[in-house]
Write an enzyme that holds these catalytic residues in place. Structure first.
Site, PDB file in Angstrom:
ATOM      1  N   HIS A 150     -80.728  40.777  49.361  1.00  0.00           N
ATOM      2  CA  HIS A 150     -81.123  39.973  50.518  1.00  0.00           C
ATOM      3  C   HIS A 150     -79.978  39.867  51.524  1.00  0.00           C
ATOM      4  O   HIS A 150     -80.199  39.899  52.737  1.00  0.00           O
ATOM      5  CB  HIS A 150     -81.541  38.561  50.066  1.00  0.00           C
TER       6      HIS A 150
ATOM      7  N   HIS B 189     -80.192  36.973  46.684  1.00  0.00           N
ATOM      8  CA  HIS B 189     -79.388  37.866  45.860  1.00  0.00           C
ATOM      9  C   HIS B 189     -78.668  38.866  46.772  1.00  0.00           C
ATOM     10  O   HIS B 189     -78.800  38.817  47.993  1.00  0.00           O
ATOM     11  CB  HIS B 189     -80.273  38.563  44.828  1.00  0.00           C
TER      12      HIS B 189
ATOM     13  N   ARG C 279     -88.505  31.912  50.240  1.00  0.00           N
ATOM     14  CA  ARG C 279     -88.822  30.808  49.337  1.00  0.00           C
ATOM     15  C   ARG C 279     -88.213  31.087  47.957  1.00  0.00           C
ATOM     16  O   ARG C 279     -88.553  30.433  46.979  1.00  0.00           O
ATOM     17  CB  ARG C 279     -90.333  30.615  49.224  1.00  0.00           C
TER      18      ARG C 279
ATOM     19  N   ARG D 282     -92.502  43.238  53.085  1.00  0.00           N
ATOM     20  CA  ARG D 282     -93.646  43.910  52.472  1.00  0.00           C
ATOM     21  C   ARG D 282     -94.485  42.853  51.766  1.00  0.00           C
ATOM     22  O   ARG D 282     -93.978  42.040  51.010  1.00  0.00           O
ATOM     23  CB  ARG D 282     -93.134  44.956  51.476  1.00  0.00           C
TER      24      ARG D 282
END
Length: 692
Positions: A323, A320, A316, A409
């Site tokens: 990721h 970057h 959501r 996480r």
């Protein structure tokens, strides 16, 4: 030694079977996660653990780890493994016998299923079409006409998201909004009454008045906010839920700091309706239409591309470089293709709007190999329910044809609770997903914390770096990124793509150029309007942005002249002020609001509306009620004391004192200019106006 049948009931055997299976799958899970996974209370779990330990089936050891809620680790003994296998066979044999008996009762013949010893495990193919709730085009045209005569319910944005995923199969196996029995079972045990895993209550909440007008078995039309009929629903259930229990069981705490709990208590209707849905047409989306795919459209795409394994990435937030590296690694680990599947429905208040996020996704999509990566948008209303949400997200991605799912996480965590602590343990979501992934038919790929290693000029998983003391490890948190954007500071290329930064800066310019709202609240006569006027003049003197004053009396005269002073009308008046302020803020202006705004829940709703576009600064004008009465030039307090004015704030109606306002100002023995200057200093400290 096998457990004695004389000492244990069938239900207890089933619980022991589930416990042993769960401990085998997730030995390090916390007791809360384990209890939730097998559908028992913590007290019953402790009794089962004691029984299993005494029988020599399980060994329990103390555990020293970062998550203090997971204090023990469990190991199934050789005897326990044998007992698990025996109970598994017994459990499945009994369920098969129950099915055979039911099949014979209904059809008069045996089911024809093979015995357990000869049967191999069959799993639904991830590329086969799944059921949808839509009728055919021709039937839909007829049903539209008939539905036009039905009682209608206008859906909220969240309900539209839920209905779309019900109709297109994203919420398979649900056939409509949950009945009361299914709701109770999902809340308590994460299962439908059929026994199928489903962790999230999908309910149609309505007002008491609307619910009271309906009869059992009545059909209603479900319309979007423009009045378009999307579906019909047969109302089979109509009940008042225990929302406190729902909050505790689903979200882990009845705490309004959780956005979904706040929605549950302060925005959702008081009554739930349940029943099957018949889909007529899908909601219309005018944005990014080529990126929106139903589960069956995704499955068809995977079939066409020949993809047999697909790992889904839920996000959501903008993508970057970390990721990108994470998703590359996940696809390699699973030997799968990649589906970037961001949520564009309702997310957490304050998140970057989905228009900006999708532009960011599209800007970096060419960084991925086109032949191995796809992107599709998911119109989901997130609940931020942590562990349960992770399981829910996995089931939704399974319905879209994915075989693997990345779980991060504190996946879908809402942040801090009222005590300033995280709502969920960092790895609770991964524990619960891992416990159910075999049943779900989708495999978890756990999220790796990726950091930049400067000497090697690459991203690496932090727990895989063996020479941490010899290299420079760099990382930028989400908070730090927001600060850099707000202050117009450099964002290094090793952290994000220039294309992403450019899009974020377009939507989120430095705070000194953004619109914002200053929201004064306090008793009548506290000095709100006087300070607001002084502040308006000071800001206009500075120039740079248009300034609009939305004073309580002025708004009452020009925007809410038909409203009275009941709680309902007061809320509506404040929401109108909030709407106008949000539009001013969105368009780069400064809104100054000065109503009484006595209710905390309404102020919070206005804050959420405005923070979608800019900063919200709550200023509590903390003048005492006694001082306000002394200043009462209009004689309103006197009339209220005499009972001639009903529901007067501070006298016959409550005022919720702000708990954590951005600023609190005292006006007794302090001149107006000083109070307004305090606000100016606060705005400077927040970077909203540039210090001279």
């Amino acid at each position: 030694m096998a457990m004695s049948p004389a000492k244990i009931t069938t239900e207890q055997e089933d619980q022991m079977f589930r416990l042993l299976r769960q401990l085998d799958l997730a030995p390090d899970a916390s007791q809360r996660v384990t209890a939730e996974a097998i559908g028992v209370s913590l007290g019953r779990l402790n009794a089962l653990l004691k029984q299993a330990t005494e029988a020599g089936l399980v060994n329990i050891e103390d555990r020293n780890g970062p998550d203090k809620r997971a204090r023990h680790t469990y190991a199934i003994t050789a005897r326990g493994a044998g007992e698990k296998n025996r109970l598994t066979t017994q459990f499945l044999a009994r369920k098969l016998a129950e099915y055979d008996a039911l099949h014979a009762e209904l059809t008069g013949s045996a089911s024809g299923l093979t015995s357990l010893s000869n049967r191999t495990k069959l799993m639904e193919h991830n590329l086969s079409p799944i059921p949808e709730l839509y009728v055919s085009y021709d039937s839909a045209q007829k049903l539209k006409v008939e539905a036009g005569e039905l009682v209608s319910h206008d859906l909220t944005p969240r309900q539209i998201c839920d209905l779309e995923l019900l109709m297109n199969g994203g919420f398979n196996p649900l056939k409509g909004f949950l009945t009361e029995a299914d709701y109770d079972s999902v809340v308590d045990d994460m299962r439908l009454t059929t026994g199928e895993l489903w962790p999230m209550p999908i309910t149609l909440d309505v007002s008491e008045e609307f619910a009271a007008s309906l009869e059992a078995g009545q059909d209603i039309a479900l319309r979007d906010q423009e009045g378009v009929i999307l579906a019909t629903m047969t109302v089979t259930d109509n009940w008042v839920p225990n929302k406190a229990k729902e909050a505790e069981k689903v979200f882990g705490a009845d705490d309004d700091a959780h956005p979904a709990v706040n929605y549950l208590h302060n925005q959702a209707g008081k009554v739930y309706l349940g029943g099957p849905v018949t889909g007529i047409q899908q909601p219309v989306h005018y944005d990014f239409r080529a990126r929106r795919d139903t589960p069956n459209e995704m499955r068809a795409y995977f079939r066409k591309m020949g993809w047999r394994k697909v790992v889904a990435f839920q996000t959501r937030n903008p993508l970057h470089r970390a990721h990108q590296e994470l998703t590359f690694r996940a696809a390699r680990e699973a030997q799968a293709n990649l589906l970037i599947h961001p949520v564009v429905g309702l997310t957490k208040p304050g998140d970057v709007d989905h228009f900006t996020r999708v532009r960011c996704y599209e800007a970096v999509l060419d960084k991925y190999p086109a032949s191995t990566t796809a992107m599709s948008l998911l119109n989901l209303a997130m609940r931020m329910a942590g562990p349960r949400e992770a399981v829910w997200h996995g089931l939704i991605r399974k319905n879209h044809g994915c075989t693997h799912f990345i779980v991060g996480r504190d996946h879908a965590g809402p942040g801090s609770n009222s005590a300033g602590e995280d709502f969920y343990g960092a790895y609770d979501a991964q524990d619960l997903f891992r416990a159910h992934q075999e049943e779900m038919g989708i495999e978890m790929v756990d999220f790796k914390h990726m950091v930049w290693v400067d000497e090697r000029a690459q991203y690496e998983a932090i727990d895989e770096i063996e020479d941490k003391d010899k290299v420079t490890i760099l990382n930028i948190s989400g908070t730090e990124l927001r600060r850099r954007l707000a202050e117009g500071l450099e964002i290094p290329e090793w952290f994000s793509f220039p294309e992403v930064v450019k899009e974020l800066r377009r939507t989120k310019p430095p705070r000194s150029k953004q619109g914002f709202t200053v929201f004064f609240t306090g008793f009548s006569g506290s000095g709100k309007s006087t300070i607001a006027n002084a502040l308006m003049v000071k800001l206009m003197e500075m120039g740079g942005r248009p300034v609009t004053l939305l004073d309580g009396d002025i708004v009452r005269k020009n925007l809410s002249s038909e409203l009275g002073f009941s709680k309902e009308h007061r809320d509506l008046n404040i929401r109108r002020i909030g709407y106008v302020a949000s539009e001013i803020t969105k368009n780069g202006g400064i809104a100054i609001c000065a109503p009484i705004a006595p209710y905390a829940t309404t102020r919070r709703a206005v804050r959420e509306d405005i923070e979608a576009f800019g900063a919200f600064i709550e200023v509590h004008v903390a003048t005492s009620i006694e001082e306000c009465e002394k200043r009462d030039r209009k004689g309103l307090y006197k009339l209220a004391r005499e009972g001639k004015i009903k529901e007067f704030t501070g006298i016959s109606d409550p005022y919720d004192v702000p708990v954590n306002p951005e600023l609190s100002v005292e006006t007794e023995n302090v001149d107006v200019d000083n109070c307004a200057h305090q606000v100016i200093l606060k705005l400077e400290s927040m970077g909203l106006i540039a210090a001279e």
